[in-house]
Design a protein around this motif. Structure first.
Motif, PDB file in Angstrom:
ATOM      1  N   LYS A  28       0.845  -1.207   0.000  1.00 24.13           N
ATOM      2  CA  LYS A  28       0.000   0.000   0.000  1.00 24.13           C
ATOM      3  C   LYS A  28       0.882   1.260   0.000  1.00 24.13           C
ATOM      4  O   LYS A  28       0.613   2.224  -0.720  1.00 24.13           O
ATOM      5  CB  LYS A  28      -0.903  -0.034   1.243  1.00 24.13           C
ATOM      6  N   ASP A  31       2.721   1.590  -3.380  1.00 21.30           N
ATOM      7  CA  ASP A  31       1.787   2.096  -4.398  1.00 21.30           C
ATOM      8  C   ASP A  31       1.637   3.614  -4.292  1.00 21.30           C
ATOM      9  O   ASP A  31       1.602   4.315  -5.305  1.00 21.30           O
ATOM     10  CB  ASP A  31       0.412   1.428  -4.261  1.00 21.30           C
ATOM     11  N   GLU A  32       1.552   4.101  -3.043  1.00 23.48           N
ATOM     12  CA  GLU A  32       1.449   5.557  -2.824  1.00 23.48           C
ATOM     13  C   GLU A  32       2.673   6.293  -3.370  1.00 23.48           C
ATOM     14  O   GLU A  32       2.572   7.426  -3.821  1.00 23.48           O
ATOM     15  CB  GLU A  32       1.325   5.857  -1.322  1.00 23.48           C
ATOM     16  N   LYS A  77       2.986   3.042   7.504  1.00 22.82           N
ATOM     17  CA  LYS A  77       2.930   1.608   7.203  1.00 22.82           C
ATOM     18  C   LYS A  77       2.515   0.834   8.444  1.00 22.82           C
ATOM     19  O   LYS A  77       1.685  -0.082   8.385  1.00 22.82           O
ATOM     20  CB  LYS A  77       4.298   1.123   6.692  1.00 22.82           C
ATOM     21  N   TRP A  80      -1.208   0.942   9.270  1.00 20.97           N
ATOM     22  CA  TRP A  80      -1.989   0.042   8.405  1.00 20.97           C
ATOM     23  C   TRP A  80      -1.825  -1.403   8.866  1.00 20.97           C
ATOM     24  O   TRP A  80      -2.786  -2.163   8.928  1.00 20.97           O
ATOM     25  CB  TRP A  80      -1.533   0.164   6.947  1.00 20.97           C
TER      26      TRP A  80
END
Length: 216
Positions: A28, A31-32, A77, A80
């Motif tokens: 995630k 990807d950001e 991170k 999440w």
């Protein structure tokens, strides 16, 4: 033969598979940052600290950032990841884990956790495994990452057991090296090729019994 008096367990990949949640959280973040991050890349993060993991991902993407930004990204991170593992249940304990912990306890072996994870208490509480451990050494108590043996040596010290009477259960190459560096016996969980420095390699704790400790 040295008599084994204590078992020290890594957490991720040994007691529970939280690696998939680490991967989802790092993916995630990557990807950001528009960095392509694959499961193959993720293998490089096994047994590595959070900050070093971030640095590896930034290297993959050819991105350089200042320390403050890196800290913020690592925290993002982690938030999440914590959200994922907060939903963990005892169903996700790996096969054979609870049976072997019970067997070891009933045979008067001391048990310790030796993990780089700073979320180990949250995970162990969700899995209802906390009460099995006589000592819990995690990322909140150590400053040096595996293959430095600090986490295992602290566990042995808390248990009051000499390193040569301890066996470490690890799924990462750096973890097996840390066990060797600590002067302890080691049992690898996973691939014999990757964990070649371990005294014994098994596919999981469902394969473990006390006889296998006797030959170390």
């Amino acid at each position: 033969m040295t008599k084994i008096k204590a078992c020290i367990f890594d957490l991720d990949g040994v007691l529970v598979d939280t690696a998939k949640y680490h991967f989802l959280a790092w993916k995630k973040l990557a990807d950001e940052l528009n960095i392509e991050f694959t499961k193959k890349h993720n293998e490089r993060l096994k047994g590595v600290s959070r900050m070093r993991s971030l640095e590896i991902i930034l290297e993959i993407g050819g991105i350089k950032l200042d320390d403050e930004t890196k800290l913020q990204l690592a925290e993002k991170k982690n938030s999440w990841y914590v959200a994922y593992i907060s939903k963990l249940t005892a169903d996700e304990i790996l096969p054979g884990v609870e049976e072997f912990l019970k067997l070891a306890k009933s045979n008067n072996l001391k048990l310790a956790l030796g993990s780089a994870s700073k979320n180990s208490m949250l995970i162990l509480n969700n899995l209802k495994l906390v009460d099995y451990f006589d000592s819990i050494i995690d990322g909140t108590k150590v400053s040096k990452a595996k293959p430095n043996p600090e986490v295992f040596l602290k566990g042995a010290a808390e248990l009051k057991i000499k390193p040569e009477h301890c066996v470490v259960f690890e799924d990462a190459e750096a973890g097996i090296e840390a066990a060797v560096n600590a002067g302890m016996h080691s049992i690898g969980i996973g691939s014999p090729e990757i964990l070649s420095k371990a005294d014994l390699v098994i596919s999981g704790l469902h394969e473990m019994n006390l006889d296998k400790l006797c030959v170390l």
